[in-house]
Scaffold this motif. Structure first.
Motif, PDB file in Angstrom:
ATOM      1  N   LEU A  95       0.826  -1.209   0.000  1.00 44.22           N
ATOM      2  CA  LEU A  95       0.000   0.000   0.000  1.00 44.22           C
ATOM      3  C   LEU A  95       0.860   1.258   0.000  1.00 44.22           C
ATOM      4  CD1 LEU A  95      -2.869   1.099   0.075  1.00 44.22           C
ATOM      5  CD2 LEU A  95      -2.771   1.055   2.580  1.00 44.22           C
ATOM      6  N   VAL A  96       1.953   1.244   0.780  1.00 46.60           N
ATOM      7  CA  VAL A  96       2.851   2.393   0.846  1.00 46.60           C
ATOM      8  C   VAL A  96       3.507   2.622  -0.513  1.00 46.60           C
ATOM      9  CG1 VAL A  96       4.938   3.341   1.902  1.00 46.60           C
ATOM     10  CG2 VAL A  96       3.290   2.090   3.309  1.00 46.60           C
ATOM     11  N   LYS A  97       3.954   1.538  -1.132  1.00 43.57           N
ATOM     12  CA  LYS A  97       4.628   1.674  -2.423  1.00 43.57           C
ATOM     13  C   LYS A  97       3.659   2.153  -3.506  1.00 43.57           C
ATOM     14  CE  LYS A  97       8.218  -0.480  -5.139  1.00 43.57           C
ATOM     15  NZ  LYS A  97       9.082  -1.656  -5.302  1.00 43.57           N
ATOM     16  N   PHE A  98       2.422   1.720  -3.422  1.00 43.73           N
ATOM     17  CA  PHE A  98       1.399   2.184  -4.373  1.00 43.73           C
ATOM     18  C   PHE A  98       1.272   3.705  -4.287  1.00 43.73           C
ATOM     19  CE2 PHE A  98      -2.948   3.535  -5.199  1.00 43.73           C
ATOM     20  CZ  PHE A  98      -3.191   2.983  -6.447  1.00 43.73           C
ATOM     21  N   PHE A  99       1.201   4.222  -3.053  1.00 44.09           N
ATOM     22  CA  PHE A  99       1.089   5.676  -2.851  1.00 44.09           C
ATOM     23  C   PHE A  99       2.358   6.387  -3.315  1.00 44.09           C
ATOM     24  CE2 PHE A  99       2.115   9.290  -0.093  1.00 44.09           C
ATOM     25  CZ  PHE A  99       1.064  10.139  -0.417  1.00 44.09           C
ATOM     26  N   LEU A 100       3.536   5.847  -2.967  1.00 42.94           N
ATOM     27  CA  LEU A 100       4.802   6.483  -3.331  1.00 42.94           C
ATOM     28  C   LEU A 100       4.988   6.553  -4.848  1.00 42.94           C
ATOM     29  CD1 LEU A 100       7.266   4.969  -0.688  1.00 42.94           C
ATOM     30  CD2 LEU A 100       6.357   7.303  -0.756  1.00 42.94           C
ATOM     31  N   LYS A 101       4.592   5.498  -5.540  1.00 45.26           N
ATOM     32  CA  LYS A 101       4.724   5.478  -7.002  1.00 45.26           C
ATOM     33  C   LYS A 101       3.859   6.567  -7.632  1.00 45.26           C
ATOM     34  CE  LYS A 101       6.206   0.837  -8.292  1.00 45.26           C
ATOM     35  NZ  LYS A 101       5.874  -0.381  -9.075  1.00 45.26           N
ATOM     36  N   ARG A 102       2.621   6.714  -7.125  1.00 43.88           N
ATOM     37  CA  ARG A 102       1.727   7.744  -7.674  1.00 43.88           C
ATOM     38  C   ARG A 102       2.255   9.135  -7.371  1.00 43.88           C
ATOM     39  NH1 ARG A 102       0.737   2.723  -8.640  1.00 43.88           N
ATOM     40  NH2 ARG A 102      -1.037   2.439 -10.045  1.00 43.88           N
ATOM     41  N   LEU A 103       2.752   9.326  -6.145  1.00 48.39           N
ATOM     42  CA  LEU A 103       3.295  10.624  -5.771  1.00 48.39           C
ATOM     43  C   LEU A 103       4.521  10.951  -6.621  1.00 48.39           C
ATOM     44  CD1 LEU A 103       3.352  13.101  -3.909  1.00 48.39           C
ATOM     45  CD2 LEU A 103       4.736  11.758  -2.298  1.00 48.39           C
ATOM     46  N   TYR A 104       5.396   9.960  -6.812  1.00 52.65           N
ATOM     47  CA  TYR A 104       6.599  10.163  -7.625  1.00 52.65           C
ATOM     48  C   TYR A 104       6.202  10.540  -9.063  1.00 52.65           C
ATOM     49  CZ  TYR A 104      11.009   9.404  -9.995  1.00 52.65           C
ATOM     50  OH  TYR A 104      12.135   9.598 -10.771  1.00 52.65           O
ATOM     51  N   SER A 105       5.248   9.812  -9.625  1.00 55.39           N
ATOM     52  CA  SER A 105       4.822  10.090 -11.002  1.00 55.39           C
ATOM     53  C   SER A 105       4.180  11.471 -11.108  1.00 55.39           C
ATOM     54  CB  SER A 105       3.818   9.017 -11.467  1.00 55.39           C
ATOM     55  OG  SER A 105       4.442   7.757 -11.550  1.00 55.39           O
ATOM     56  N   PHE A 106       3.389  11.828 -10.108  1.00 54.44           N
ATOM     57  CA  PHE A 106       2.746  13.142 -10.087  1.00 54.44           C
ATOM     58  C   PHE A 106       3.790  14.253 -10.177  1.00 54.44           C
ATOM     59  CE2 PHE A 106       1.231  16.811  -7.592  1.00 54.44           C
ATOM     60  CZ  PHE A 106       0.072  17.123  -8.292  1.00 54.44           C
ATOM     61  N   PHE A 131       4.653  13.517 -22.086  1.00 55.66           N
ATOM     62  CA  PHE A 131       3.415  14.228 -21.761  1.00 55.66           C
ATOM     63  C   PHE A 131       2.402  13.222 -21.238  1.00 55.66           C
ATOM     64  CE2 PHE A 131      -0.827  15.747 -23.109  1.00 55.66           C
ATOM     65  CZ  PHE A 131      -0.882  16.913 -22.342  1.00 55.66           C
ATOM     66  N   ASN A 132       1.934  13.438 -20.014  1.00 59.71           N
ATOM     67  CA  ASN A 132       0.962  12.537 -19.400  1.00 59.71           C
ATOM     68  C   ASN A 132      -0.267  13.357 -19.014  1.00 59.71           C
ATOM     69  OD1 ASN A 132      -0.424  11.039 -17.137  1.00 59.71           O
ATOM     70  ND2 ASN A 132       1.159   9.525 -17.611  1.00 59.71           N
ATOM     71  N   LEU A 133      -1.324  13.221 -19.783  1.00 59.45           N
ATOM     72  CA  LEU A 133      -2.522  14.042 -19.598  1.00 59.45           C
ATOM     73  C   LEU A 133      -3.144  13.830 -18.223  1.00 59.45           C
ATOM     74  CD1 LEU A 133      -4.537  16.045 -20.789  1.00 59.45           C
ATOM     75  CD2 LEU A 133      -5.798  14.090 -21.740  1.00 59.45           C
ATOM     76  N   LYS A 134      -3.174  12.589 -17.757  1.00 60.30           N
ATOM     77  CA  LYS A 134      -3.807  12.287 -16.466  1.00 60.30           C
ATOM     78  C   LYS A 134      -3.124  13.037 -15.333  1.00 60.30           C
ATOM     79  CE  LYS A 134      -2.833   8.412 -14.395  1.00 60.30           C
ATOM     80  NZ  LYS A 134      -2.757   6.978 -14.026  1.00 60.30           N
ATOM     81  N   TYR A 135      -1.808  12.949 -15.246  1.00 61.91           N
ATOM     82  CA  TYR A 135      -1.088  13.610 -14.158  1.00 61.91           C
ATOM     83  C   TYR A 135      -1.072  15.129 -14.335  1.00 61.91           C
ATOM     84  CZ  TYR A 135       0.397   9.225 -12.085  1.00 61.91           C
ATOM     85  OH  TYR A 135       0.400   8.001 -11.454  1.00 61.91           O
ATOM     86  N   ARG A 136      -1.125  15.612 -15.592  1.00 64.84           N
ATOM     87  CA  ARG A 136      -1.177  17.057 -15.809  1.00 64.84           C
ATOM     88  C   ARG A 136      -2.518  17.613 -15.325  1.00 64.84           C
ATOM     89  NH1 ARG A 136       2.155  19.172 -19.037  1.00 64.84           N
ATOM     90  NH2 ARG A 136       3.435  17.807 -17.741  1.00 64.84           N
ATOM     91  N   LEU A 137      -3.597  16.902 -15.621  1.00 67.92           N
ATOM     92  CA  LEU A 137      -4.915  17.356 -15.175  1.00 67.92           C
ATOM     93  C   LEU A 137      -5.039  17.274 -13.657  1.00 67.92           C
ATOM     94  CD1 LEU A 137      -7.272  15.841 -17.910  1.00 67.92           C
ATOM     95  CD2 LEU A 137      -6.501  18.203 -17.667  1.00 67.92           C
ATOM     96  N   PHE A 138      -4.459  16.226 -13.050  1.00 65.19           N
ATOM     97  CA  PHE A 138      -4.431  16.130 -11.579  1.00 65.19           C
ATOM     98  C   PHE A 138      -3.725  17.352 -10.989  1.00 65.19           C
ATOM     99  CE2 PHE A 138      -4.706  11.192 -11.178  1.00 65.19           C
ATOM    100  CZ  PHE A 138      -6.088  11.278 -11.358  1.00 65.19           C
ATOM    101  N   TYR A 139      -2.626  17.733 -11.626  1.00 65.73           N
ATOM    102  CA  TYR A 139      -1.846  18.875 -11.140  1.00 65.73           C
ATOM    103  C   TYR A 139      -2.654  20.167 -11.246  1.00 65.73           C
ATOM    104  CZ  TYR A 139       1.887  22.342 -10.792  1.00 65.73           C
ATOM    105  OH  TYR A 139       2.652  23.415 -10.421  1.00 65.73           O
ATOM    106  N   ILE A 140      -3.333  20.341 -12.368  1.00 68.50           N
ATOM    107  CA  ILE A 140      -4.141  21.545 -12.569  1.00 68.50           C
ATOM    108  C   ILE A 140      -5.274  21.625 -11.544  1.00 68.50           C
ATOM    109  CG2 ILE A 140      -5.754  22.673 -14.168  1.00 68.50           C
ATOM    110  CD1 ILE A 140      -3.922  21.669 -16.463  1.00 68.50           C
ATOM    111  N   VAL A 141      -5.952  20.497 -11.320  1.00 62.22           N
ATOM    112  CA  VAL A 141      -7.035  20.468 -10.323  1.00 62.22           C
ATOM    113  C   VAL A 141      -6.484  20.740  -8.923  1.00 62.22           C
ATOM    114  CG1 VAL A 141      -8.765  18.996  -9.194  1.00 62.22           C
ATOM    115  CG2 VAL A 141      -8.523  18.961 -11.692  1.00 62.22           C
ATOM    116  N   PHE A 142      -5.345  20.105  -8.601  1.00 62.36           N
ATOM    117  CA  PHE A 142      -4.697  20.325  -7.303  1.00 62.36           C
ATOM    118  C   PHE A 142      -4.377  21.809  -7.116  1.00 62.36           C
ATOM    119  CE2 PHE A 142      -0.523  20.930  -5.222  1.00 62.36           C
ATOM    120  CZ  PHE A 142      -0.826  20.467  -3.939  1.00 62.36           C
TER     121      PHE A 142
END
Length: 273
Positions: A95-106, A131-142
């Motif tokens: 579970l920790v690694k799942f979160f860390l991977k997403r945070l790193y990619s973000f 270019f990763n649309l999913k993480y870019r949109l996450f960043y914009i919303v954040f």
């Protein structure tokens, strides 16, 4: 610190964050003096066993004896875990690694809109993430959420403004993005989204400055002069940062004037409501 010898981490030399933490690895002796190397200096021999496109997205750690490579959060956990085994153990919990991977990619996929850099013509390899649309949109919303919350609280400090609401701040933040998006419609889709990411970063820089004023005001009550002066200074710094990014992105300079123009028009409307 235990030194992880015979390992070299490939980093983006134009990324301040990448430079900072890889330099820390060297200075704390987690890696030896030859333990980091700019991505753009990958040799022809190293290209035989390094996944070069992947290394631009996920920092690569090369075992120079075995010619083996690990990427991303795994490379960071290996370096840190060699000195602090508990960190690696906890980091590899599912579970920790799942979160860390997403945070790193973000962070990794958005690092060039967080800290853009000028393209160096002399480099045959450029360490720019895909270019990763999913993480870019996450960043914009954040970024929008942080902007809305900050402006909602800061607006209450300026007594000449009508009482704020989240509804108003959401409309203003979305209006700012939409108004700028209209002016880059002739650009390709990726350029438009990258520009939106840079606009959000400028807003986040402003939120950091305004957040400091909010904290200071909670400790000592600031005068209206200081609050308005601080707000005006923040907008001015944001304007020049926006201009700098426009130059790096090679976009029309008028975008900085439409960016400040929107704020002036909205400010006049709010004051006259």
């Amino acid at each position: 610190m235990k030194t992880l010898n015979n390992h070299t981490i490939l980093y983006d030399e134009d990324c301040p964050l990448c430079k900072a933490y890889t330099s820390t690895f060297i200075n704390t002796k987690m890696l030896d003096k030859e333990g980091r190397k700019p991505y753009c200096e990958i040799t022809e021999h190293e290209r035989e066993f390094i996944d070069v496109p992947r290394a631009a997205n996920e920092i690569a750690l090369v075992d120079t004896e075995k010619n083996e490579v690990i990427y991303g959060i795994d490379s960071l956990l290996k370096v840190i875990g060699f000195s602090f085994p508990l960190v690696e153990k906890v980091g590899n919990i599912k579970l920790v690694k799942f979160f860390l991977k997403r945070l790193y990619s973000f962070i990794s996929y958005n690092r060039k809109v967080i800290m853009p850099s000028e393209k160096k013509e002399e480099n045959s390899l450029e360490c720019s993430p895909s270019f990763n649309l999913k993480y870019r949109l996450f960043y914009i919303v954040f970024g929008l959420i942080i902007t809305v919350v900050t402006l909602f609280h800061f607006s209450d400090l300026i007594t000449i403004l009508p009482k704020s609401s989240y509804y108003r701040e959401i409309l203003l933040a979305l209006g700012m993005l939409l108004s700028q998006y209209i002016f880059v419609l002739k650009e390709d889709h990726q350029t438009r989204i990258n520009y939106m990411g840079n606009v959000i970063t400028v807003s986040l820089f402003g939120c950091i400055a305004l957040g400091q004023l909010l904290i200071l005001n909670s400790l000592i009550e600031l005068s209206q002069f200081i609050i308005i002066f601080g707000f005006s200074g923040t907008v001015a710094l944001m304007f020049f940062e926006h201009k700098r990014r426009i130059r790096l992105l090679q976009l029309p300079t008028y975008l900085s004037w439409t960016w400040i123009g929107y704020r002036l028009v909205i400010g006049m409307i709010i004051l006259n409501v």
